[in-house]
Design an enzyme around this catalytic site. Structure first.
Site, mmCIF file in Angstrom:
data_model
loop_
_atom_site.group_PDB
_atom_site.id
_atom_site.type_symbol
_atom_site.label_atom_id
_atom_site.label_comp_id
_atom_site.label_asym_id
_atom_site.label_seq_id
_atom_site.Cartn_x
_atom_site.Cartn_y
_atom_site.Cartn_z
ATOM 1 N N GLU A 49 11.380 131.247 91.163
ATOM 2 C CA GLU A 49 11.296 132.399 90.258
ATOM 3 C C GLU A 49 10.346 133.443 90.842
ATOM 4 O O GLU A 49 9.145 133.207 90.932
ATOM 5 C CB GLU A 49 10.807 131.950 88.875
ATOM 6 C CG GLU A 49 10.583 133.092 87.906
ATOM 7 C CD GLU A 49 9.855 132.668 86.637
ATOM 8 O OE1 GLU A 49 9.230 133.540 86.001
ATOM 9 O OE2 GLU A 49 9.896 131.465 86.291
ATOM 10 N N ARG A 53 6.358 141.432 88.831
ATOM 11 C CA ARG A 53 4.993 141.895 88.571
ATOM 12 C C ARG A 53 4.456 142.750 89.711
ATOM 13 O O ARG A 53 3.319 143.227 89.646
ATOM 14 C CB ARG A 53 4.060 140.705 88.336
ATOM 15 C CG ARG A 53 4.496 139.836 87.169
ATOM 16 C CD ARG A 53 3.543 138.696 86.928
ATOM 17 N NE ARG A 53 4.127 137.674 86.060
ATOM 18 C CZ ARG A 53 3.529 136.555 85.698
ATOM 19 N NH1 ARG A 53 2.294 136.306 86.123
ATOM 20 N NH2 ARG A 53 4.141 135.686 84.922
ATOM 21 N N LYS A 137 12.224 128.484 77.862
ATOM 22 C CA LYS A 137 10.908 128.445 78.486
ATOM 23 C C LYS A 137 9.861 128.390 77.364
ATOM 24 O O LYS A 137 9.953 129.144 76.397
ATOM 25 C CB LYS A 137 10.718 129.701 79.332
ATOM 26 C CG LYS A 137 9.303 129.948 79.864
ATOM 27 C CD LYS A 137 9.287 131.257 80.634
ATOM 28 C CE LYS A 137 7.890 131.647 81.068
ATOM 29 N NZ LYS A 137 7.892 132.888 81.875
#
Length: 216
Positions: A49, A53, A137
Site C-alpha cells: 500500500e 501522503r 480496515k
C-alpha cells in the site's frame, strides 16, 4: 467495466490473504519504489500500500505496477473520487481509505478499483456491511481500542474480516493476527524512512521475511 461490490470484495479478500502484513508505505522519492517493492516481494510480502501522503506516491505506484511483476500495488490514504481515479490510472490494483464518506463510497461504486474502507466503530462497520462491504480496515487500530475491541466485534459482526492498521509494530502484530476476524495487518515498520533513504534493500527484505513468517 466496473465490477459489482461482491466481486470487488473477493479481490480485496484475495489481496488480504497474500501475506500476514500489508506494508503501509510513505515514499518521498519515486526512484526508491521499484527496488523497495522488489525487496518486499523477495521477502514474501507481495501486497504493498503506497499512501497518497507525498507528491511521489502516484509515480511510485506507476513504477511498481509497470516494473515489479509479482507485486500487487495498492493506494492508501484515499479520500476523494479524484484520488481513486488517479490511482487507477497509475496502475493501482486496490485502494485503502482511513474512513469513508458518502461521496467516496459513491465514487467507489463507479470505480474499477476494489476498496478496503476504514472504520473505527461498530456503527461504521454495520453501515458498510449494509452496502456489501465484508472486508474492512480497522483504523487507527491501537488508539481506537486495539486487540480487545476488535476481538469483541467477532461475535456480533461475524461476517466481517479486518485489516487493523495504525500503531501496530512487529512485536504486537501477532496479537492481532491471532484474532479470528483478522486476515492481515497493515504496518509501516517494513519500510522505515531511514532504510528507504539509504537504499538498504537487504534490510527491508529481511523485515519482509520476518513479517511473512508471522502467521507461520
Amino acid at each position: 467495466m466496473t465490477m459489482d461490490i461482491q466481486t470487488k470484495q473477493q479481490h480485496v479478500e484475495t489481496t488480504m490473504r497474500l501475506a500476514p502484513v500489508i506494508p503501509v508505505v510513505i515514499i518521498e522519492d519515486a526512484r526508491h519504489a521499484v527496488p523497495m517493492a522488489r525487496a518486499l516481494v523477495a521477502g514474501g510480502i507481495p501486497a504493498i500500500e503506497v499512501t497518497l501522503r507525498t507528491s511521489a506516491a502516484l509515480d511510485a505506484i506507476r513504477a511498481i505496477a509497470q516494473e515489479v511483476e509479482d507485486a500487487v500495488v495498492g493506494v492508501g490514504t484515499v479520500l476523494t473520487a479524484k484520488d481513486l481515479e488517479a490511482a487507477e490510472k497509475a496502475g493501482a490494483r486496490f485502494a485503502v481509505s482511513p474512513g469513508v464518506s458518502p461521496k467516496l463510497l459513491a465514487a467507489a461504486d463507479d470505480s474499477a478499483l476494489p476498496l478496503l474502507p476504514g472504520v473505527a466503530t461498530a456503527s461504521e462497520a454495520m453501515a458498510l456491511l449494509e452496502r456489501g462491504y465484508r472486508h474492512l480496515k480497522f483504523f487507527p487500530a491501537v488508539p481506537a481500542g486495539g486487540v480487545k475491541l476488535l476481538g469483541a466485534w467477532a461475535s456480533p459482526l461475524p461476517q466481517i474480516r479486518f485489516c487493523p492498521t495504525g500503531g501496530i509494530a512487529a512485536a504486537t502484530a501477532k496479537d492481532f493476527l491471532s484474532l479470528s476476524n483478522v486476515l492481515c495487518v497493515g504496518g509501516s515498520w517494513l519500510t522505515p524512512n531511514d532504510m528507504l533513504q539509504s537504499g538498504d534493500w537487504a534490510a527491508i527484505e529481511q523485515l519482509a521475511r520476518e513479517a511473512a513468517a508471522l502467521r507461520g
